[in-house]
Design a protein around this motif. Structure first.
Motif, PDB file in Angstrom:
ATOM      1  N   ALA A  13      23.099  33.810  40.763  1.00  0.00           N
ATOM      2  CA  ALA A  13      23.591  33.316  42.284  1.00  0.00           C
ATOM      3  C   ALA A  13      24.916  32.948  42.310  1.00  0.00           C
ATOM      4  O   ALA A  13      25.654  33.199  43.156  1.00  0.00           O
ATOM      5  CB  ALA A  13      22.792  32.195  42.773  1.00  0.00           C
ATOM      6  N   ASN A  14      25.420  32.348  41.166  1.00  0.00           N
ATOM      7  CA  ASN A  14      26.742  32.019  41.111  1.00  0.00           C
ATOM      8  C   ASN A  14      27.754  33.015  40.323  1.00  0.00           C
ATOM      9  O   ASN A  14      28.802  32.904  40.281  1.00  0.00           O
ATOM     10  CB  ASN A  14      26.993  30.774  40.329  1.00  0.00           C
ATOM     11  CG  ASN A  14      26.383  29.701  40.783  1.00  0.00           C
ATOM     12  OD1 ASN A  14      26.445  29.488  42.162  1.00  0.00           O
ATOM     13  ND2 ASN A  14      25.787  28.802  40.327  1.00  0.00           N
ATOM     14  N   ALA A  15      27.218  34.182  39.803  1.00  0.00           N
ATOM     15  CA  ALA A  15      28.240  35.196  39.353  1.00  0.00           C
ATOM     16  C   ALA A  15      28.889  35.941  40.314  1.00  0.00           C
ATOM     17  O   ALA A  15      28.295  36.228  41.484  1.00  0.00           O
ATOM     18  CB  ALA A  15      27.328  36.176  38.311  1.00  0.00           C
ATOM     19  N   PRO A  16      30.087  36.234  40.147  1.00  0.00           N
ATOM     20  CA  PRO A  16      31.033  36.963  41.327  1.00  0.00           C
ATOM     21  C   PRO A  16      30.474  38.543  41.341  1.00  0.00           C
ATOM     22  O   PRO A  16      29.902  39.058  40.415  1.00  0.00           O
ATOM     23  CB  PRO A  16      32.278  37.013  40.470  1.00  0.00           C
ATOM     24  CG  PRO A  16      32.097  37.026  39.140  1.00  0.00           C
ATOM     25  CD  PRO A  16      30.761  36.128  38.924  1.00  0.00           C
ATOM     26  N   ALA A  17      30.344  38.944  42.677  1.00  0.00           N
ATOM     27  CA  ALA A  17      29.755  40.263  42.909  1.00  0.00           C
ATOM     28  C   ALA A  17      31.159  41.159  42.352  1.00  0.00           C
ATOM     29  O   ALA A  17      32.166  40.971  42.497  1.00  0.00           O
ATOM     30  CB  ALA A  17      29.728  40.327  44.416  1.00  0.00           C
ATOM     31  N   LEU A  18      30.517  42.556  42.012  1.00  0.00           N
ATOM     32  CA  LEU A  18      31.574  43.357  41.551  1.00  0.00           C
ATOM     33  C   LEU A  18      32.150  44.039  42.881  1.00  0.00           C
ATOM     34  O   LEU A  18      31.683  44.146  43.799  1.00  0.00           O
ATOM     35  CB  LEU A  18      30.795  44.604  40.990  1.00  0.00           C
ATOM     36  CG  LEU A  18      30.161  44.268  39.488  1.00  0.00           C
ATOM     37  CD1 LEU A  18      29.380  45.282  38.926  1.00  0.00           C
ATOM     38  CD2 LEU A  18      31.034  43.627  38.493  1.00  0.00           C
ATOM     39  N   ALA A  19      33.412  44.235  42.860  1.00  0.00           N
ATOM     40  CA  ALA A  19      34.222  44.511  43.695  1.00  0.00           C
ATOM     41  C   ALA A  19      35.375  45.629  43.227  1.00  0.00           C
ATOM     42  O   ALA A  19      35.699  45.448  42.172  1.00  0.00           O
ATOM     43  CB  ALA A  19      35.048  43.565  44.580  1.00  0.00           C
ATOM     44  N   ALA A  20      35.675  46.524  44.029  1.00  0.00           N
ATOM     45  CA  ALA A  20      36.581  47.786  43.687  1.00  0.00           C
ATOM     46  C   ALA A  20      37.492  47.719  44.964  1.00  0.00           C
ATOM     47  O   ALA A  20      37.327  47.239  46.030  1.00  0.00           O
ATOM     48  CB  ALA A  20      35.848  48.835  43.382  1.00  0.00           C
TER      49      ALA A  20
END
Length: 141
Positions: A13-20
């Motif tokens: 839940a605290n892990a950053p979402a992958l973004a591009a």
């Protein structure tokens, strides 16, 4: 007894979402009249190239020196970009009697099939996490 599962859930839940990020440089703009519109389509939303309802949109004033459309924070994946020059600023792509665009347009991979619209798979590009992916779309009729 469920503590490892709870800790795993809290970590995820605290892990950053992958973004591009994707940068689209639009070239071959014939005039400074009107607006350049960029539509970012994903495979699961459909509508490529003409229906922008499910696409992420960007626009900028037309400039013969070039226009840049930037899409930040998108999910990594497969996309296709459709670009149009709304030279008369009427908010749509003008077409002739046969439905052929009379205003300049282009798509990722600079696909220009003869007597049909480009397909998503022909214009598909991969966008991954990391440095921004940069592509060029050349406009034409």
């Amino acid at each position: 007894m469920h503590r490892p599962l709870l800790l795993a859930c809290l970590f995820l839940a605290n892990a950053p979402a992958l973004a591009a990020d994707l940068v689209v440089n639009v070239a071959n703009i014939r005039s400074a009249d009107g607006t350049i519109g960029c539509a970012l389509h994903s495979a699961d939303r459909g509508g490529f190239p003409g229906d922008a309802a499910g696409a992420v949109l960007r626009s900028a004033p037309a400039n013969p020196a070039g226009v840049r459309c930037r899409f930040d924070g998108i999910a990594p994946g497969t996309y296709a970009v459709a670009v149009s020059h709304d030279a008369n600023n009427n908010g749509r792509i003008d077409t002739n009697f046969f439905g052929i665009p009379t205003e300049d347009w282009g798509v990722s991979n600079n696909i220009r099939p003869g007597m049909r619209a480009p397909r998503f798979d022909e214009a598909a590009i991969q966008v991954t996490e990391g440095p921004p992916r940069t592509i060029e779309v050349r406009l034409g009729r």
